[in-house]
Design an enzyme around this catalytic site. Structure first.
Site, short mmCIF file in Angstrom:
data_model
loop_
_atom_site.label_atom_id
_atom_site.label_comp_id
_atom_site.label_asym_id
_atom_site.label_seq_id
_atom_site.Cartn_x
_atom_site.Cartn_y
_atom_site.Cartn_z
N HIS A 168 0.05 -16.24 -2.85
CA HIS A 168 -0.90 -16.77 -3.68
C HIS A 168 -0.33 -17.75 -4.61
O HIS A 168 -0.02 -17.65 -5.47
CB HIS A 168 -1.37 -15.60 -4.74
CG HIS A 168 -2.21 -14.72 -4.10
ND1 HIS A 168 -2.29 -13.11 -4.39
CD2 HIS A 168 -3.32 -14.45 -3.13
CE1 HIS A 168 -2.91 -12.54 -3.93
NE2 HIS A 168 -3.71 -13.23 -2.95
N ILE A 184 4.06 -14.47 -7.54
CA ILE A 184 4.91 -13.31 -7.50
C ILE A 184 4.29 -12.48 -6.28
O ILE A 184 4.56 -11.46 -6.31
CB ILE A 184 4.87 -12.55 -8.88
CG1 ILE A 184 3.47 -12.26 -9.53
CG2 ILE A 184 5.94 -13.46 -9.88
CD1 ILE A 184 3.28 -11.51 -10.50
N HIS A 185 3.18 -12.98 -5.67
CA HIS A 185 2.64 -12.31 -4.54
C HIS A 185 2.88 -12.79 -3.12
O HIS A 185 2.23 -13.94 -2.75
CB HIS A 185 1.13 -12.24 -4.78
CG HIS A 185 0.51 -11.65 -6.13
ND1 HIS A 185 -0.63 -11.77 -6.72
CD2 HIS A 185 1.10 -10.85 -7.14
CE1 HIS A 185 -0.88 -11.36 -7.87
NE2 HIS A 185 0.20 -10.73 -7.94
N MET A 186 3.71 -12.26 -2.49
CA MET A 186 4.17 -12.48 -1.01
C MET A 186 3.66 -11.47 -0.02
O MET A 186 3.79 -10.34 -0.40
CB MET A 186 5.49 -12.97 -0.97
CG MET A 186 5.89 -14.03 -1.68
SD MET A 186 6.33 -13.68 -3.15
CE MET A 186 7.77 -12.80 -3.21
#
Lengths: 503, 132
Positions: free
Chosen positions: A274, A430-432
């Protein structure tokens, strides 16, 4: 939580189930499998930091708990800085613990596109409910603080949908120190909620133990090599002979480990994230964001493509926001009490990659944000600016190098007419996820519908890497729900196998 | 030195803090150390690039100083060489300001609670809530 085991010398051992990684996926799995009486060993690369030893500042947390000291970047134009926890509990120790379910439409689409069995809003609902219960996902009692209220007011004035966000919390007193590890245990991270129970149920957990390679015999893992550090920092060789292995090292390190071990089919080539851009907003009234809870509303009108929300505001993070363009933003330093930081997060279609580098600990992560995703993000930033001005902001500074700031909606609209220069954008995430997608379509999926790696008998994945595409929301709850689902299927299959063997 | 002292002192916001010259000097040294330590924790392939560009930046500042340019002007011109150069100075600024803004000496001078003190207050509040 009782402290994990430490290694004092070389170790060779066996176990029924080995879990690599102790974040949302690994810890949830350990909780479920130990509750069923299974013999589980968990290895975690990072250290164990108890709540009473939580680093007293963000810079110290960066050093102790964030992978690469917080300096991890997916290379591309623009590069995307990403954050990962490297400690017992993984990312759940440094995130804001915001819990949202993946939108129903996306779950339905993924079920069809990837041919995932028993998938979709209805089949996943019980797992989501279970996950929510485990970490007490709940709304926070007001007052939530001015920074939260301003976002809500801005969104509502524009007639947009604004949603209060649930958090994993229990007696949370709003320290606002989530990114530096919760000092009270109020945030229901994995070390606060699930790992203590799993340990009580017999989980063996070794911290500061990095798995280097999986060794195969045919289509089965025969041994796992790791390196552990003792209390004095000396390295020791660890060899595990597990019957079953779950890799739960996150969307970057799960594919890196699998690829280092020679497992490559549909692995590491479909990394999604994101991309997030921020706006530093100054208001005429005092906000005192650093002494309030982190913002707990999100503008969800444009989900799943865009979500607009508020960021943790601490002196250090504020300093980092000003660092984008110190010349134009230094004056905000004196107005800290009137300032807050907000973000626009895009559900991007871009696909990046993870590539292990020979002899290196960290893989090469590449992510070249597609023009349509940058346009989506630019639109999100514009909408966020609109909401901020509607809430009474005086000036706004987006995370764009050299940007002069916006002082009116007209200036925002003028900028919208031009596309953003990628090299000036400062993006983070911080979203993978999605680097080992699940499903029965073997030509595009790394694992089956329940996390078993295609072509291997005893190798599973249970973490963000199995989420097939970007969910447009914080992924932790989905990671936990999928881990519970994987655990249930695993227990059912292995119980049947055991029964067959016994008969 | 990965983060040149002259560059750090050109932007760290000391105004209004009334720190003694020695304390200011000390804070610049600590900040430079933090930047160096952080870079050393970065993945090797990033660290290598950062170190090379930092050496070039140091060299550029030295040459610019010989040419009579101030550190601020030299840093501004450095950033005009391209995106990688801008990325380096932004990284140094980000890390330096992260450390500086959370430094107990700075927070105390501003009358803001240090993170350690915040932890103590919130732990006490949490304990009483748990007990209740």
């Amino acid at each position: 939580m009782t402290a994990p085991h430490r290694i004092f010398g070389s170790l060779a051992t066996d176990c029924e189930i080995l879990i690599i990684g102790s974040g949302a996926g690994g810890a949830t799995l350990a909780h479920a499998l130990t509750a069923a009486g299974r013999d589980v060993l968990m290895l975690e690369e990072g250290p164990y930091i108890a709540a009473e030893d939580a680093p007293p500042s963000v810079p110290e947390a960066f050093k102790k708990m964030w992978r690469g000291g917080g300096l991890t970047v997916a290379l591309g134009n623009p590069p995307v800085a990403y954050a990962e926890g490297r400690c017992v509990g993984g990312g759940t120790e440094i995130n804001s613990a915001i819990m949202q379910r993946t939108p129903d439409d996306l779950l339905d689409q993924w079920a069809r596109r990837y041919a995932i069995r028993d998938y979709g809003p209805a089949p996943l609902a019980p797992y989501y409910e279970q996950a929510e219960k485990l970490i007490n996902a709940s709304l926070t009692e007001p007052p939530l603080g001015r920074a939260s209220d301003l976002l809500r007011e801005g969104g509502e004035k524009l007639g947009w949908e604004v949603t209060p966000l649930k958090r994993a919390q229990k007696n949370c007193v709003g320290t606002n120190l989530c990114a530096a590890a919760c000092p009270t245990g109020g945030k229901q991270s994995m070390t606060a909620a699930l790992l203590p129970v799993a340990l009580a149920n017999g989980l063996r957990l070794i911290a500061e133990c990095r798995v280097t390679k999986l060794g195969f015999k045919g289509n089965k893992i025969a041994k796992v090599n790791a390196t552990a550090r003792d209390a004095e920092g000396r390295s020791h060789r660890v060899t595990i002979r597990p019957r079953q292995v779950f890799v739960c090292a996150g969307a970057i390190h799960t594919p890196a480990l699998l690829m280092r071990s020679g497992v490559r089919e549909n692995i590491g080539r479909t990394l999604r994230l994101h991309p997030t851009a921020k706006i530093t907003a100054r208001f005429s009234d005092k906000i005192d964001a650093e002494n309030a809870r982190l913002p707990l509303y999100a503008i969800t009108e444009f989900m799943p493509d865009q979500r607009l929300g508020g960021s943790v505001f601490l002196p250090g993070f504020f300093g980092m926001a000003l660092a984008e363009d110190w010349k134009r933003r230094a004056h905000l330093w004196e107005m800290r009490e009137n300032t807050a930081i907000y973000y626009a997060m895009a559900r991007a279609g871009t696909v990046g990659s993870v590539q292990p580098l020979p002899g290196m600990t960290e893989p090469l992560v590449r992510y070249q944000c597609a023009p349509e995703d940058l346009a989506n993000l630019q639109q999100g930033l514009g909408r966020l600016a609109e909401a901020m001005f509607a809430a009474g902001a005086v000036e706004l500074y987006p995370s764009i190098a050299g940007h002069e700031g916006w002082r009116s909606l007209d200036e925002v609209r003028r900028d919208r007419a031009h596309s953003l220069s990628p090299s000036a954008l400062n993006l983070m995430t911080i979203h993978m996820f999605s680097s080992c997608p699940s499903g029965e379509r073997r030509e595009i999926c790394a694992t089956d519908s329940y996390g078993r790696v295609h072509g291997f008998a005893n190798l599973f994945v249970a973490d963000a890497s199995q989420i097939p595409e970007a969910p447009g929301v914080n992924p932790q709850l989905t990671i936990m729900a999928l881990a519970l689902r994987n655990a249930e299927m695993f227990l059912s299959q292995t119980t049947q196998e055991r029964a067959r063997a016994a008969s | 030195m990965l983060a040149p002292r002259a560059y750090l002192s050109s932007f760290l916001p000391f105004e209004g803090l009334n720190l003694t010259p020695a304390a200011q000097d000390n804070l610049i040294n600590e900040t430079a150390r933090f930047v160096r330590d952080e870079v050393m924790l970065a993945p090797f392939h990033l660290r290598a690039g950062i170190v090379v560009f930092a050496l070039l930046f140091n060299l550029w500042l030295a040459i610019a100083r010989l040419g009579g340019l101030s550190t601020v002007t030299a840093a501004t011109r450095w950033e005009k060489f391209g995106a990688p150069m801008r990325s380096l100075t932004r990284l140094i600024r980000s890390l330096a300001l992260l450390y500086f803004c959370e430094h107990p000496a700075v927070l105390e001078k501003q009358g803001v609670l240090t993170a350690k003190r915040r932890q103590e207050i919130f732990r006490a509040r949490h304990s009483s809530r748990e007990a209740a």
